[in-house]
Design a protein around this motif. Sequence first.
Motif, PDB file in Angstrom:
ATOM      1  N   ASP A  81     -10.540   1.079  -0.591  1.00 57.72           N
ATOM      2  CA  ASP A  81     -10.010   2.028   0.392  1.00 57.72           C
ATOM      3  C   ASP A  81      -8.782   2.749  -0.172  1.00 57.72           C
ATOM      4  O   ASP A  81      -8.620   3.965   0.006  1.00 57.72           O
ATOM      5  CB  ASP A  81      -9.632   1.305   1.679  1.00 57.72           C
ATOM      6  N   GLY A  82      -7.918   1.979  -0.843  1.00 59.36           N
ATOM      7  CA  GLY A  82      -6.713   2.577  -1.419  1.00 59.36           C
ATOM      8  C   GLY A  82      -7.033   3.580  -2.507  1.00 59.36           C
ATOM      9  O   GLY A  82      -6.410   4.651  -2.585  1.00 59.36           O
ATOM     10  N   LEU A  83      -7.992   3.261  -3.349  1.00 57.68           N
ATOM     11  CA  LEU A  83      -8.372   4.187  -4.418  1.00 57.68           C
ATOM     12  C   LEU A  83      -8.993   5.459  -3.856  1.00 57.68           C
ATOM     13  O   LEU A  83      -8.734   6.562  -4.361  1.00 57.68           O
ATOM     14  CB  LEU A  83      -9.337   3.509  -5.387  1.00 57.68           C
ATOM     15  N   ASN A  84      -9.806   5.326  -2.817  1.00 60.40           N
ATOM     16  CA  ASN A  84     -10.350   6.521  -2.171  1.00 60.40           C
ATOM     17  C   ASN A  84      -9.226   7.406  -1.626  1.00 60.40           C
ATOM     18  O   ASN A  84      -9.282   8.640  -1.728  1.00 60.40           O
ATOM     19  CB  ASN A  84     -11.298   6.133  -1.044  1.00 60.40           C
ATOM     20  N   THR A 110       0.806  -1.218   0.000  1.00 60.17           N
ATOM     21  CA  THR A 110       0.000   0.000   0.000  1.00 60.17           C
ATOM     22  C   THR A 110       0.841   1.271   0.000  1.00 60.17           C
ATOM     23  O   THR A 110       0.645   2.169  -0.832  1.00 60.17           O
ATOM     24  CB  THR A 110      -0.959   0.003   1.201  1.00 60.17           C
ATOM     25  N   GLU A 111       1.784   1.374   0.918  1.00 60.58           N
ATOM     26  CA  GLU A 111       2.555   2.618   1.027  1.00 60.58           C
ATOM     27  C   GLU A 111       3.440   2.835  -0.194  1.00 60.58           C
ATOM     28  O   GLU A 111       3.632   3.973  -0.639  1.00 60.58           O
ATOM     29  CB  GLU A 111       3.375   2.625   2.312  1.00 60.58           C
ATOM     30  N   GLN A 112       3.975   1.754  -0.749  1.00 58.90           N
ATOM     31  CA  GLN A 112       4.779   1.867  -1.964  1.00 58.90           C
ATOM     32  C   GLN A 112       3.915   2.356  -3.130  1.00 58.90           C
ATOM     33  O   GLN A 112       4.350   3.183  -3.933  1.00 58.90           O
ATOM     34  CB  GLN A 112       5.403   0.511  -2.295  1.00 58.90           C
ATOM     35  N   THR A 113       2.690   1.870  -3.193  1.00 60.52           N
ATOM     36  CA  THR A 113       1.760   2.290  -4.238  1.00 60.52           C
ATOM     37  C   THR A 113       1.437   3.770  -4.096  1.00 60.52           C
ATOM     38  O   THR A 113       1.421   4.514  -5.084  1.00 60.52           O
ATOM     39  CB  THR A 113       0.469   1.453  -4.177  1.00 60.52           C
ATOM     40  N   VAL A 114       1.170   4.200  -2.871  1.00 62.11           N
ATOM     41  CA  VAL A 114       0.846   5.605  -2.635  1.00 62.11           C
ATOM     42  C   VAL A 114       2.030   6.502  -2.993  1.00 62.11           C
ATOM     43  O   VAL A 114       1.864   7.558  -3.626  1.00 62.11           O
ATOM     44  CB  VAL A 114       0.411   5.826  -1.177  1.00 62.11           C
ATOM     45  N   ALA A 115       3.234   6.089  -2.628  1.00 61.37           N
ATOM     46  CA  ALA A 115       4.424   6.892  -2.924  1.00 61.37           C
ATOM     47  C   ALA A 115       4.627   7.031  -4.433  1.00 61.37           C
ATOM     48  O   ALA A 115       4.950   8.122  -4.928  1.00 61.37           O
ATOM     49  CB  ALA A 115       5.658   6.258  -2.282  1.00 61.37           C
ATOM     50  N   ALA A 116       4.447   5.927  -5.168  1.00 61.23           N
ATOM     51  CA  ALA A 116       4.596   5.982  -6.627  1.00 61.23           C
ATOM     52  C   ALA A 116       3.548   6.894  -7.243  1.00 61.23           C
ATOM     53  O   ALA A 116       3.826   7.647  -8.187  1.00 61.23           O
ATOM     54  CB  ALA A 116       4.484   4.568  -7.208  1.00 61.23           C
TER      55      ALA A 116
END
Length: 302
Positions: free
Chosen positions: A143-146, A88-94
């Motif tokens: 949740d991640g997309l939101n 999750t956090e890696q996805t958000v950072a990218a």
Amino acid sequence: MTVKELTPDRVKLGITPTLWWNDDFPDIDIGIPFGEAVSEMALAGFQGCSIGHKYPTDPAELKSALDLRGLTVSEPWVSTYFTIDGMTEQTVAAFEDRLTFLKAVGGHDIVVAEFGNTSHILPVALFANRARFDDAQWDRLCDGLNRLGRIANEAGMRLCYHHHMGTGVMTRADVDRLLAGTDPALVNLLLDTGHLQFAGDDPLDAVRAHADRIKHVHLKDLRPPIVSRVREENLSFQQGIEDGVFTVPGDGSIDFEPILQALGDAGYEGWLVVEAEQDPAKANPLEYALKARRYLRDVLGW
């Protein structure tokens, strides 16, 4: 008949570099450089383009090259991995890095697709091995997309989700579930006509059901005999592309006029982006870009 509602003040016409090379499969490439590709996009009469792997990574250099040709960025792509534990956090950072790049080149829409366990990049049967999410994975994805949508909104940008062959959001039922599980104020839909029809669903029905969520459109056509081969012979996504499953609007089986009319009737404003993942050795990119632009001129009246 022309779609009078989709006027130049409401929509922009873009094209993706997947006519010139493939970003998922680098071996589908005959060596066309970035400058030639974007020059041909402009020559064919398009106003913008999505970002490919041959583009300059310096935003100032890219913006200068596109400005020179009268092009703007329709969207960059970000792959998400919310359905994989610990990503999750890696996805958000990218995503945040790509958002910064988008802002620097003057774009507005950012496109994402969940690639956790996708089959489309593997040399395996596309349909038999498509990703399928359990309830917990669906919850993490929504949740991640939101979360990403909120980040985009705060930056003055717009998140658009791209359903895609081989992924866990591939069919109309998957799209329905994703839209039901996400906040309409944060997560928009990118409608890809070719991917949805390839999956076995009707893009026109999707427009009628979800017009209020569609904020970005990829216009991609299909060749039904190749779709049948991919299904019946258990071909991979790459094999389907190399065999010519996709083509530009007006060259395949999809009737785009009612789709565009439904978008126009719903008040659609945004990008209409031509896409055809093709082998440039078999389908001359400029020829097909011109063919797509002529078709859209006939349908839109401009």
